[in-house]
Motif scaffolding. Structure first.
Motif, PDB file in Angstrom:
ATOM      1  N   PHE A  55      29.806  28.923  94.613  1.00  0.00           N
ATOM      2  CA  PHE A  55      30.617  27.817  95.131  1.00  0.00           C
ATOM      3  C   PHE A  55      30.380  26.548  94.316  1.00  0.00           C
ATOM      4  CE2 PHE A  55      31.304  24.205  97.972  1.00  0.00           C
ATOM      5  CZ  PHE A  55      32.563  24.480  98.475  1.00  0.00           C
ATOM      6  N   PHE A  56      29.124  26.260  93.998  1.00  0.00           N
ATOM      7  CA  PHE A  56      28.790  25.069  93.220  1.00  0.00           C
ATOM      8  C   PHE A  56      29.475  25.085  91.865  1.00  0.00           C
ATOM      9  CE2 PHE A  56      26.111  23.203  89.902  1.00  0.00           C
ATOM     10  CZ  PHE A  56      26.071  21.881  90.328  1.00  0.00           C
ATOM     11  N   LEU A  57      29.392  26.199  91.160  1.00  0.00           N
ATOM     12  CA  LEU A  57      29.988  26.281  89.827  1.00  0.00           C
ATOM     13  C   LEU A  57      31.511  26.189  89.898  1.00  0.00           C
ATOM     14  CD1 LEU A  57      27.773  29.140  88.351  1.00  0.00           C
ATOM     15  CD2 LEU A  57      27.649  26.709  87.791  1.00  0.00           C
ATOM     16  N   LEU A  58      32.105  26.870  90.878  1.00  0.00           N
ATOM     17  CA  LEU A  58      33.560  26.879  90.996  1.00  0.00           C
ATOM     18  C   LEU A  58      34.100  25.490  91.321  1.00  0.00           C
ATOM     19  CD1 LEU A  58      36.247  28.360  91.211  1.00  0.00           C
ATOM     20  CD2 LEU A  58      35.627  29.043  93.538  1.00  0.00           C
ATOM     21  N   VAL A  59      33.488  24.813  92.288  1.00  0.00           N
ATOM     22  CA  VAL A  59      33.980  23.493  92.698  1.00  0.00           C
ATOM     23  C   VAL A  59      33.700  22.457  91.603  1.00  0.00           C
ATOM     24  CG1 VAL A  59      33.748  21.661  94.422  1.00  0.00           C
ATOM     25  CG2 VAL A  59      33.796  24.039  95.137  1.00  0.00           C
ATOM     26  N   THR A  60      32.589  22.596  90.893  1.00  0.00           N
ATOM     27  CA  THR A  60      32.308  21.682  89.784  1.00  0.00           C
ATOM     28  C   THR A  60      33.394  21.769  88.715  1.00  0.00           C
ATOM     29  OG1 THR A  60      29.906  21.781  90.143  1.00  0.00           O
ATOM     30  CG2 THR A  60      30.651  21.087  87.975  1.00  0.00           C
ATOM     31  N   VAL A  61      33.824  22.977  88.402  1.00  0.00           N
ATOM     32  CA  VAL A  61      34.900  23.149  87.417  1.00  0.00           C
ATOM     33  C   VAL A  61      36.212  22.583  87.955  1.00  0.00           C
ATOM     34  CG1 VAL A  61      36.287  24.845  86.165  1.00  0.00           C
ATOM     35  CG2 VAL A  61      33.813  25.114  86.294  1.00  0.00           C
ATOM     36  N   HIS A  62      36.508  22.829  89.255  1.00  0.00           N
ATOM     37  CA  HIS A  62      37.731  22.273  89.843  1.00  0.00           C
ATOM     38  C   HIS A  62      37.752  20.754  89.730  1.00  0.00           C
ATOM     39  CE1 HIS A  62      38.739  25.931  92.621  1.00  0.00           C
ATOM     40  NE2 HIS A  62      39.089  26.112  91.384  1.00  0.00           N
ATOM     41  N   ALA A  84      28.251  15.794  89.531  1.00  0.00           N
ATOM     42  CA  ALA A  84      27.949  16.563  88.321  1.00  0.00           C
ATOM     43  C   ALA A  84      29.190  16.733  87.457  1.00  0.00           C
ATOM     44  CB  ALA A  84      27.381  17.931  88.711  1.00  0.00           C
ATOM     45  N   SER A  85      30.339  17.011  88.097  1.00  0.00           N
ATOM     46  CA  SER A  85      31.555  17.247  87.324  1.00  0.00           C
ATOM     47  C   SER A  85      31.988  15.998  86.562  1.00  0.00           C
ATOM     48  CB  SER A  85      32.682  17.705  88.250  1.00  0.00           C
ATOM     49  OG  SER A  85      33.024  16.691  89.179  1.00  0.00           O
ATOM     50  N   ALA A  86      31.871  14.832  87.222  1.00  0.00           N
ATOM     51  CA  ALA A  86      32.272  13.588  86.564  1.00  0.00           C
ATOM     52  C   ALA A  86      31.434  13.341  85.314  1.00  0.00           C
ATOM     53  CB  ALA A  86      32.147  12.421  87.526  1.00  0.00           C
ATOM     54  N   GLY A  87      30.119  13.566  85.423  1.00  0.00           N
ATOM     55  CA  GLY A  87      29.250  13.342  84.273  1.00  0.00           C
ATOM     56  C   GLY A  87      29.460  14.360  83.172  1.00  0.00           C
ATOM     57  N   ILE A  88      29.553  15.644  83.543  1.00  0.00           N
ATOM     58  CA  ILE A  88      29.623  16.708  82.544  1.00  0.00           C
ATOM     59  C   ILE A  88      30.968  16.704  81.823  1.00  0.00           C
ATOM     60  CG2 ILE A  88      29.632  19.203  82.212  1.00  0.00           C
ATOM     61  CD1 ILE A  88      27.631  19.372  84.565  1.00  0.00           C
ATOM     62  N   PHE A  89      32.068  16.736  82.572  1.00  0.00           N
ATOM     63  CA  PHE A  89      33.379  16.920  81.947  1.00  0.00           C
ATOM     64  C   PHE A  89      33.854  15.668  81.215  1.00  0.00           C
ATOM     65  CE2 PHE A  89      33.260  20.714  84.363  1.00  0.00           C
ATOM     66  CZ  PHE A  89      34.159  21.590  83.773  1.00  0.00           C
ATOM     67  N   ASN A  90      33.582  14.485  81.773  1.00  0.00           N
ATOM     68  CA  ASN A  90      33.970  13.274  81.044  1.00  0.00           C
ATOM     69  C   ASN A  90      33.177  13.116  79.758  1.00  0.00           C
ATOM     70  OD1 ASN A  90      36.040  11.502  82.554  1.00  0.00           O
ATOM     71  ND2 ASN A  90      34.684  12.208  84.173  1.00  0.00           N
ATOM     72  N   SER A  91      31.895  13.467  79.801  1.00  0.00           N
ATOM     73  CA  SER A  91      31.083  13.401  78.588  1.00  0.00           C
ATOM     74  C   SER A  91      31.553  14.418  77.555  1.00  0.00           C
ATOM     75  CB  SER A  91      29.607  13.650  78.924  1.00  0.00           C
ATOM     76  OG  SER A  91      29.122  12.669  79.815  1.00  0.00           O
ATOM     77  N   LEU A  92      31.863  15.636  78.024  1.00  0.00           N
ATOM     78  CA  LEU A  92      32.357  16.656  77.106  1.00  0.00           C
ATOM     79  C   LEU A  92      33.677  16.241  76.467  1.00  0.00           C
ATOM     80  CD1 LEU A  92      31.775  20.188  78.713  1.00  0.00           C
ATOM     81  CD2 LEU A  92      30.968  19.373  76.500  1.00  0.00           C
ATOM     82  N   TYR A  93      34.530  15.622  77.274  1.00  0.00           N
ATOM     83  CA  TYR A  93      35.844  15.229  76.757  1.00  0.00           C
ATOM     84  C   TYR A  93      35.712  14.225  75.614  1.00  0.00           C
ATOM     85  CZ  TYR A  93      40.689  13.649  76.674  1.00  0.00           C
ATOM     86  OH  TYR A  93      41.964  13.333  76.277  1.00  0.00           O
ATOM     87  N   SER A  94      34.892  13.205  75.822  1.00  0.00           N
ATOM     88  CA  SER A  94      34.731  12.198  74.768  1.00  0.00           C
ATOM     89  C   SER A  94      34.018  12.770  73.547  1.00  0.00           C
ATOM     90  CB  SER A  94      33.952  10.992  75.316  1.00  0.00           C
ATOM     91  OG  SER A  94      32.682  11.389  75.794  1.00  0.00           O
TER      92      SER A  94
END
Length: 479
Positions: free
Chosen positions: A280-287, A411-421
């Motif tokens: 659930f954690f991994l799925l919702v983090t990706v969402h 976690a998603s905000a930190g990981i995906f925004n950092s990856l995007y930049s």
């Protein structure tokens, strides 16, 4: 492994509890819809208000001079704009962290408490807290108070349980009133309410703000929260069969959440609980992470979407909740819930891969179309989790899941925004591809647990007899 019946009821007859009743009317879905509408309206409006207020205080007024398309004209290099962007980002971070940490302790307090006193108090209190937060925000706008009061309002709402407690209590409410056969679909209906409310807020909120400013839309935020509180107080029936008084401020509620994952009486079910929670954690983090960067991805080159296309994309993203609900209902006619979830994950992975390589509008919308079953997995996981604990632990369970969801948001905000930049110079869609790869893990977890369960169904072919707990697990799974 099969979903076990709780240890406390091991001596009871292996029949459906007589007190389990049909859906009481009115239902809990309108309350979740109203609360979600309030939250979905409030978030973007508050961010835009911070942008305007902080920009005005620093002499920046370029936020309204955007081009008709998503690709800018170089204004992003304006140092004053960067300063305002950083300030807004920091205040959003402070506000979200304040609400998260306040809610972390209150949700794990009120959730297990509701297992004793009933769900209605745990639905009324956070709705009242959200109403108070909206009132504070309105005061800031009317009186032009410092934006730090937004943080005060957010913490105030967090101390009353905040939106996460409403989520936890609504899912626990549905677990109280449904049997194991119908629970997954009812949970999916709740999640569809999230999508419908989010779509309405997305379509109407921005246009309303442009036409009338911030104050009138925020009156709707306050009204929706207040209506949710009144609905819970005067319309909703109690779902806990035998509510009883219980102390609120006691460590026993936190221990109840801790015992969910550590109680040694049934090791197999606790192991499944931990694995489902990880999935659930991994799925919702990706969402959450993908949703955070969709607009940024669409604004930039080569897509260069204008506001109307971004709105259509947002609507398509929210329509996934409804298409997943219909798909789940149809697939349940011929497949077990786990395999429905696997198909949902396949839809999610495929859609993200297509979006990661999208360079045209047609390909981007193709990716959105492939995602049409992507939300089918989360209701299955929630339902599976609820079947692993007893009726007296549903509040504690969904309180812990609400906290996991809060951690996912951060976690998603930190990981995906950092990856995007970080990936702009070699592949703008890399974060979507990364999310697709991560989703292989929950797919493997769900498949492994289902195969493990199937193996345990062959106990009767061996010389050893299954234990009473295992027999109850098998019976529960067949329900």
């Amino acid at each position: 492994m099969a979903e076990p019946v709780a240890e406390e009821h091991s001596a009871a007859p292996l029949t459906k509890p007589p007190a389990r009743r049909c859906l009481p009317l009115p239902a809990v879905e309108p309350l979740l819809f109203l609360s979600t509408l309030s939250v979905a309206l409030q978030g973007p409006l508050a961010t835009q208000y911070l942008w305007d207020r902080l920009g005005a205080e620093h002499g920046y007024s370029g936020h309204n001079s955007s081009s008709t398309t998503g690709c800018g004209n170089g204004s992003a290099s304006d140092p004053l704009q960067k300063e305002v962007e950083a300030l807004v980002s920091h205040w959003n971070l402070y506000i979200n962290l304040g609400g998260f940490f306040a809610g972390l302790f209150s949700v794990t307090l009120f959730g297990p408490w509701s297992d004793s006193v009933g769900r209605r108090p745990a639905l009324i209190l956070p709705a009242v807290g959200m109403t108070l937060q909206a009132a504070v925000y309105l005061l800031v706008m009317y009186l032009q108070l410092h934006v730090a009061y937004f943080l005060l309002g957010r913490i105030l709402s967090g101390l009353w349980g905040d939106y996460n407690l409403i989520l936890a209590s609504c899912f626990a409410y549905v677990a109280d009133i449904t049997d194991k056969r119908s629970r997954t679909f009812r949970v999916a209906i709740l999640e569809a309410c999230l999508g419908i409310a989010g779509m309405l807020a997305s379509i109407g909120g921005g246009q309303w703000r442009k036409a009338q400013g911030y104050i009138n839309p925020f009156w709707l935020v306050l009204s929706a929260s207040l209506a949710a509180a009144l609905y819970a107080a005067f319309c909703l029936q109690e779902s806990v069969k035998q509510p009883r008084p219980a102390k609120l401020f006691t460590l026993s509620h936190y221990k109840a959440v801790y015992r969910l994952y550590t109680a040694p009486e049934n090791l197999s079910s606790r192991r499944a609980l931990a694995l489902y929670s990880l999935a659930f954690f991994l799925l919702v983090t990706v969402h959450f992470g993908a949703k955070d960067i969709y607009v940024l991805y669409e604004l930039g080159s080569p897509l260069c979407w204008a506001a109307d296309l971004i709105g259509y994309g947002s609507a398509a993203n929210y329509l996934v909740y409804l298409s997943s609900l219909g798909g789940l209902r149809l697939l349940q006619l011929c497949l077990e819930d786990t395999w429905v979830a696997e198909i949902g994950l396949l839809s999610n992975i495929s859609g993200l891969v297509v979006i990661s390589f999208a360079t045209t509008t047609a390909l981007m919308f193709t990716g959105y179309g492939i995602l049409f079953l992507s939300m089918a997995a989360t209701p299955v996981i929630r339902s599976k989790l609820s079947k692993l604990v007893s009726e007296t632990e549903q509040g504690a369970l969904f309180a812990s899941i609400a906290c996991v969801q809060g951690v996912c948001s951060l976690a998603s905000a930190g990981i995906f925004n950092s990856l995007y930049s970080a990936s702009l110079h070699f592949m703008r869609g890399f974060p979507f591809l990364f999310g697709a790869i991560i989703l292989l893990i929950p797919a493997a977890i769900l498949g492994w647990i289902e195969i493990w369960d199937s193996n345990h169904d062959y106990f009767h072919f061996s010389g050893a007899s299954p234990s009473p707990a295992d027999a109850q697990q098998q019976l529960s799974n067949k329900e």
